[in-house]
Design an enzyme around this catalytic site. Structure first.
Site, PDB file in Angstrom:
ATOM      1  N   GLU A   1      30.751 -41.286 -39.662  1.00 25.47           N
ATOM      2  CA  GLU A   1      31.505 -42.350 -40.352  1.00 25.47           C
ATOM      3  C   GLU A   1      32.181 -43.323 -39.403  1.00 25.47           C
ATOM      4  OE1 GLU A   1      31.440 -39.198 -41.241  1.00 25.47           O
ATOM      5  OE2 GLU A   1      31.461 -38.948 -43.411  1.00 25.47           O
TER       6      GLU A   1
ATOM      7  N   ALA B   1      27.295 -41.034 -47.943  1.00 23.61           N
ATOM      8  CA  ALA B   1      27.657 -41.920 -49.050  1.00 23.61           C
ATOM      9  C   ALA B   1      26.718 -43.118 -49.028  1.00 23.61           C
ATOM     10  CB  ALA B   1      29.093 -42.381 -48.879  1.00 23.61           C
TER      11      ALA B   1
ATOM     12  N   GLU C   1      29.416 -33.239 -45.829  1.00 33.65           N
ATOM     13  CA  GLU C   1      30.563 -32.821 -46.667  1.00 33.65           C
ATOM     14  C   GLU C   1      30.070 -32.048 -47.895  1.00 33.65           C
ATOM     15  OE1 GLU C   1      32.169 -36.869 -46.625  1.00 33.65           O
ATOM     16  OE2 GLU C   1      34.057 -36.000 -45.912  1.00 33.65           O
TER      17      GLU C   1
ATOM     18  N   GLY D   1      28.883 -37.934 -45.912  1.00 35.35           N
ATOM     19  CA  GLY D   1      29.057 -37.247 -47.189  1.00 35.35           C
ATOM     20  C   GLY D   1      28.017 -36.151 -47.384  1.00 35.35           C
TER      21      GLY D   1
HETATM   22  N1  3HC Z   1      23.546 -45.680 -47.574  1.00 32.35           N
HETATM   23  C1  3HC Z   1      22.745 -46.675 -48.010  1.00 32.35           C
HETATM   24  N2  3HC Z   1      21.565 -46.973 -47.434  1.00 32.35           N
HETATM   25  C2  3HC Z   1      21.204 -46.238 -46.377  1.00 32.35           C
HETATM   26  C3  3HC Z   1      21.981 -45.189 -45.871  1.00 32.35           C
HETATM   27  C4  3HC Z   1      23.198 -44.905 -46.528  1.00 32.35           C
HETATM   28  N3  3HC Z   1      23.988 -43.916 -46.146  1.00 32.35           N
HETATM   29  N4  3HC Z   1      21.354 -44.660 -44.816  1.00 32.35           N
HETATM   30  C5  3HC Z   1      20.217 -45.338 -44.659  1.00 32.35           C
HETATM   31  N5  3HC Z   1      20.122 -46.291 -45.593  1.00 32.35           N
HETATM   32  C6  3HC Z   1      19.017 -47.220 -45.807  1.00 32.35           C
HETATM   33  C7  3HC Z   1      18.796 -48.165 -44.644  1.00 32.35           C
HETATM   34  O1  3HC Z   1      19.596 -49.306 -44.774  1.00 32.35           O
HETATM   35  C8  3HC Z   1      17.315 -48.452 -44.773  1.00 32.35           C
HETATM   36  O2  3HC Z   1      17.174 -49.416 -45.775  1.00 32.35           O
HETATM   37  P1  3HC Z   1      15.987 -50.506 -45.679  1.00 32.35           P
HETATM   38  O3  3HC Z   1      14.720 -49.728 -45.628  1.00 32.35           O
HETATM   39  O4  3HC Z   1      16.172 -51.328 -46.890  1.00 32.35           O
HETATM   40  O5  3HC Z   1      16.241 -51.269 -44.402  1.00 32.35           O
HETATM   41  C9  3HC Z   1      16.738 -47.151 -45.299  1.00 32.35           C
HETATM   42  O6  3HC Z   1      17.836 -46.440 -45.879  1.00 32.35           O
HETATM   43  C10 3HC Z   1      16.119 -46.273 -44.225  1.00 32.35           C
HETATM   44  O7  3HC Z   1      17.055 -46.116 -43.184  1.00 32.35           O
HETATM   45  P2  3HC Z   1      16.632 -46.221 -41.651  1.00 32.35           P
HETATM   46  O8  3HC Z   1      15.704 -47.347 -41.449  1.00 32.35           O
HETATM   47  O9  3HC Z   1      17.879 -46.186 -40.853  1.00 32.35           O
HETATM   48  O10 3HC Z   1      15.805 -44.861 -41.513  1.00 32.35           O
HETATM   49  P3  3HC Z   1      15.724 -43.856 -40.310  1.00 32.35           P
HETATM   50  O11 3HC Z   1      14.815 -42.786 -40.726  1.00 32.35           O
HETATM   51  O12 3HC Z   1      15.482 -44.588 -39.028  1.00 32.35           O
HETATM   52  O13 3HC Z   1      17.202 -43.218 -40.179  1.00 32.35           O
HETATM   53  C11 3HC Z   1      19.208 -42.152 -40.932  1.00 32.35           C
HETATM   54  C12 3HC Z   1      17.707 -42.437 -41.194  1.00 32.35           C
HETATM   55  C13 3HC Z   1      19.356 -41.338 -39.652  1.00 32.35           C
HETATM   56  C14 3HC Z   1      19.762 -41.417 -42.098  1.00 32.35           C
HETATM   57  C15 3HC Z   1      19.945 -43.499 -40.740  1.00 32.35           C
HETATM   58  O14 3HC Z   1      19.586 -44.369 -41.794  1.00 32.35           O
HETATM   59  C16 3HC Z   1      21.432 -43.389 -40.750  1.00 32.35           C
HETATM   60  O15 3HC Z   1      22.020 -43.036 -39.741  1.00 32.35           O
HETATM   61  N6  3HC Z   1      22.076 -43.732 -41.887  1.00 32.35           N
HETATM   62  C17 3HC Z   1      23.496 -43.791 -41.992  1.00 32.35           C
HETATM   63  C18 3HC Z   1      24.114 -42.432 -42.053  1.00 32.35           C
HETATM   64  C19 3HC Z   1      25.603 -42.545 -42.220  1.00 32.35           C
HETATM   65  O16 3HC Z   1      26.275 -43.320 -41.547  1.00 32.35           O
HETATM   66  N7  3HC Z   1      26.159 -41.747 -43.122  1.00 32.35           N
HETATM   67  C20 3HC Z   1      27.551 -41.769 -43.419  1.00 32.35           C
HETATM   68  C21 3HC Z   1      27.825 -42.726 -44.534  1.00 32.35           C
HETATM   69  S1  3HC Z   1      29.551 -42.927 -44.854  1.00 32.35           S
HETATM   70  C22 3HC Z   1      29.986 -41.521 -45.707  1.00 32.35           C
HETATM   71  O17 3HC Z   1      29.176 -40.674 -45.928  1.00 32.35           O
HETATM   72  C23 3HC Z   1      31.390 -41.461 -46.171  1.00 32.35           C
HETATM   73  C24 3HC Z   1      31.745 -40.129 -46.710  1.00 32.35           C
HETATM   74  O18 3HC Z   1      32.490 -39.424 -45.782  1.00 32.35           O
HETATM   75  C25 3HC Z   1      32.530 -40.227 -47.964  1.00 32.35           C
END
Ligand code: 3HC
Ligand code: NAI
Length: 711
Positions: free
Chosen positions: A138, A72, A118, A115
């Site tokens: 998450e 998400a 998912e 997500g």
């Molecule tokens: N939403 C919004 N922005 C995100 C994002 C996300 N899910 N994931 C990464 N970004 C952004 C970062 O903030 C960063 O922004 P910036 O360049 O402005 O600082 C940019 O994308 C690049 O991210 P990273 O610097 O972290 O890039 P990496 O290549 O090192 O890592 C990644 C990539 C492994 C995907 C890491 O970003 C990550 O772990 N992201 C979060 C993943 C996550 O937690 N997903 C679950 C979200 S909650 C959800 O899905 C709820 C659902 O169940 C409904």
């Protein structure tokens, strides 16, 4: 028939093309294809378009760019909790995708997280490249999967794997995902081609909906143990956090009722978590870790130096750990010491640390050898002339540091970075011992340096932008979180910890016990209490620093009495078997009547009134001491933003991540409340508690540190 690659008009975020009878839905939302508004709708639109197209037999969903879908869009969560946008639309969209009459093949590269996984599980098949990772991270954001993840994952991967992934958030690689049933195939070579081929093979075959699978769910006897063990593990390893327990509950519901009942429960737990302060704190930490890399006056394209060879001076507590970081990153490193004995001792500790990782199965013996081979040892500066960076980690004393810097200035090549691991000393004064102050910088690692994630990067007044940009990039390469700090005594972290430790000591002088102080802060969520932390780090470290700065003490201002006396008695903490506590051979601490008697004697001698102290007072005095000094640090520009201070505390000092760091915590308490307490402390304890002007200003304006960051 449409030609291969023909683009049909759809949303900007999702593209629809066809390769013969296979429709290809490509998500194009860089950098990580987060499910921002329009993305779930776009994917669904693509599936529906394919469903309506008589020439299409199967559908491939794939991510454009570097990854499948990272989850998400986390930025949207704040809007939902602020009431400026409605709930996520992913869950209902996935039910419709899963209902597609034509098989949907999810093609994964990079990460399918949250997500993203998912979405993948709502497809009928999943294929991936070998380097892909899938996960439900998450909980790291204080929430649980919110689009059916806790219900579909146990159906695919089994209950134990689903609990592990949903409650602890660690991803699994493609091989593991294949073995446990999340993936159907690993594709060698081009993912899209492989996925299209796979889609052709399954065209016309019965497509299984994940939500209708039940064969892995119902082993009641085994499940009970899985849930009990997971809860126990979560309470131990995720102390204080609510989301892991909520995730376990949601998976448990999957084993007890229908898919839809499970999703209902998941939805309500997701909402509860999303609106919690813990989730806001963890999301603050997620963006904070990325924000600290952004330095306003250092553009992204600033030239950096290539760091191919490193050198470290001193093989003590810090030098050895610092050298390990370079070896781990594949950078050859020389360590210099003054005696063979010190060198041998330092190298033996490095070997022991690696051996421990091998014994725990975290490192292979071959990798250990490769890393050891990167380390060379010496008693002279031989080889330093080739180093791209030299890190000094000798005793904390200005005279010695200046001598070392003047020596290396003569040997190092002109473009070599000269870094000091000093924890408190003036970087500009150290730099003044060289003819190249622009190349001098602080690289303040935290103990144990091979483990702790924080690297405070201290900018002197002459430090060049190139050296700062290189250091920030290097931090990432060394697997650290680099935070830029200005030059002052103790920089960000230790300047604040000085105030925190001071209050912890005052509290024992005023009547709290050593154990009470530590327990109150442990219960608040810190990894360990301040006095136990002092024993672990070595009380002599602070003692040495206090001697260095003795001349700056203001007459009449209260100073802690006990720690220096403990050092005079040879009680340096764990390393001497006694400090605030006494330690047995296994380093198990126990209270020591000798310390109690010493505290009482010193308090009496200083005329300090002893009284009963509540745990709340312990938390307020120590944590608000951090906050008040943090506010000064912020106002002086030593930290760029409040969130930088939080990231320092989360990564270097064991501050509970679910509280977001001291500055975020203060925001959640409310700055007016914090100020009121600080003013009470000032009345009672005097000038050390004078409120920081910035804190006062923000509190009076009803603002927060977060609002200060946003300006
Ligand atoms: N939403 C919004 N922005 C995100 C994002 C996300 N899910 N994931 C990464 N970004 C952004 C970062 O903030 C960063 O922004 P910036 O360049 O402005 O600082 C940019 O994308 C690049 O991210 P990273 O610097 O972290 O890039 P990496 O290549 O090192 O890592 C990644 C990539 C492994 C995907 C890491 O970003 C990550 O772990 N992201 C979060 C993943 C996550 O937690 N997903 C679950 C979200 S909650 C959800 O899905 C709820 C659902 O169940 C409904
Ligand atoms: P330490 O006492 O464990 O090690 C210092 C080492 O430097 C000793 O082995 C000594 O022999 C060596 N040394 C002294 N002069 C030398 C020279 N001229 N050439 C080569 N080696 C020399 O000290 P520690 O704890 O590793 O501290 C080092 C630095 O790191 C200090 O500046 C300290 O403030 C800082 N620091 C310490 C932390 C800690 O928790 N111990 C945390 C962060 C920074």
């Amino acid at each position: 028939m449409l030609k291969k690659g023909t683009l049909l008009k759809m949303s900007e975020l999702v593209k629809y093309t066809r390769d013969g009878n296979v429709a290809i839905v490509t998500i194009e939302n860089p950098p990580v294809n987060a499910l921002s508004p329009g993305v779930p709708e776009g994917i669904l639109e693509g599936i529906e378009k394919a469903g309506a197209d008589r020439e299409v037999g199967a559908i491939v969903v794939i991510g454009g760019g570097r990854t499948f879908i990272a989850g998400a869009d986390i930025k949207e969560f704040g809007k939902i909790t602020a009431g400026t946008r409605p709930r996520l639309t992913l869950y209902p969209a996935l039910l419709k995708i899963e209902d597609s009459k034509k098989p949907v093949v999810m093609a994964i590269h990079g990460t399918a997280f949250g997500g993203g996984l998912e979405v993948a599980m709502a497809g009928h098949y999943r294929v991936a490249v070998a380097s892909a990772q899938v996960g439900q991270p998450e909980v790291k954001l204080g929430i649980i999967p919110g689009a059916g993840g806790t219900q579909r994952l146990p159906r695919l991967a089994g209950v134990a794997k689903a609990v592990e992934m949903c409650a602890f958030g660690e991803p699994v690689d493609a091989k593991t995902a294949l073995a446990c049933g999340i993936l159907d195939k690993i594709i060698d070579g081009d993912l899209l081609q492989g996925a299209v081929k796979f889609a052709r093979e399954v065209t016309g075959k019965l497509a299984y909906k994940t939500r209708e699978r039940g064969e892995k769910l119902h082993d009641a006897g085994r499940n009970e143990t899985v849930f009990a063990v997971a809860r126990e593990h979560a309470r131990r390893t995720k102390r204080g956090q609510t989301a892991p327990l909520a995730a376990i509950e949601a998976v448990e519901v999957a084993t007890r009722g229908s898919f839809l009942d499970g999703c209902d429960r998941e939805q309500s737990l997701f909402q509860e978590c999303l609106f919690s302060t813990q989730s806001k704190a963890l999301i603050h930490a997620f963006f904070g870790e990325r924000m600290v890399a952004k330095i306003p006056d250092i553009p992204k394209d600033t030239k950096t130096y290539d760091i191919k060879k490193a050198a470290v001076i001193g093989a003590g507590t810090m030098g050895g750990g610092i050298a390990m970081n370079y070896a781990n990153a594949g950078i050859p490193v020389i360590i210099k010491e003054t005696t063979q004995e010190a060198l041998d001792k330092g190298f033996a500790i490095i070997k022991k640390n690696y051996q421990n990782s091998v014994n725990k199965g975290k490192l292979s013996p071959e990798t250990m050898q490769l890393r050891l081979d990167k380390v060379t040892l010496g008693l002279t500066y031989g080889g330093f002339e080739q180093a791209d960076i030299i890190v000094e980690a000798v005793f904390e004393g200005m005279a010695l540091k200046k001598q070392i810097f003047s020596e290396i200035d003569k040997i190092a090549k002109p473009e070599c970075i000269l870094a000091s691991n000093t924890s408190t000393l003036d970087i500009d004064e150290i730099a003044s011992a060289t003819k190249r102050p622009q190349m001098v910088i602080g690289h303040h690692f935290f103990s144990p340096a091979n483990v702790m994630k924080l690297l405070e990067i201290v900018r002197g007044k002459a430090t060049s932008k190139e050296v700062i940009a290189t250091s920030m990039g290097l931090a990432k390469k060394l697997n650290k979180v680099g935070v830029l700090a200005g030059n002052c005594r103790g920089f960000i972290g230790n300047r604040m910890i000085h105030c925190y430790g001071r209050e912890a000591q005052f509290l024992v002088e005023e009547g709290a016990t050593v154990e009470q102080v530590d327990t109150a802060l442990y219960d608040f969520g810190l990894a360990m209490g301040p006095l136990a932390m002092g024993d672990l780090a070595g009380l002599d470290v602070g003692w040495r620093i206090r001697k260095e700065f003795k001349h700056l003490e203001k007459p009449g201002v209260r100073v802690p009495l006990v720690a220096d006396q403990l050092c005079e008695m040879g009680r340096y903490g764990q390393k001497t078997g006694a400090g605030w506590y006494k330690y047995d051979q296994n380093r198990t601490p126990s209270g020591d009547p000798v310390v109690t008697a010493l505290i009482e004697k010193l308090a009496r001698g200083a005329g300090i009134e002893r009284r009963t102290i509540s745990n709340d007072e312990i938390v307020d005095r120590t944590i608000y001491a951090l906050v008040n000094e943090g506010a000064r640090i912020l106002e002086e520009g030593i930290a760029l933003r409040a969130v930088d201070i939080d990231i320092v505390y989360l990564n270097g000092y064991g501050f509970p991540v679910w509280r977001g760091g001291p500055m975020f915590y203060a925001d959640t308490v409310g700055l007016t409340n914090v100020l009121k307490k600080i003013q009470e402390f000032e009345k009672r304890h005097g000038e050390l508690w004078a409120p920081a002007p910035l804190l006062k200003k923000l509190a009076e304006q009803g603002k927060t540190f977060a609002s200060f960051d946003a300006t």
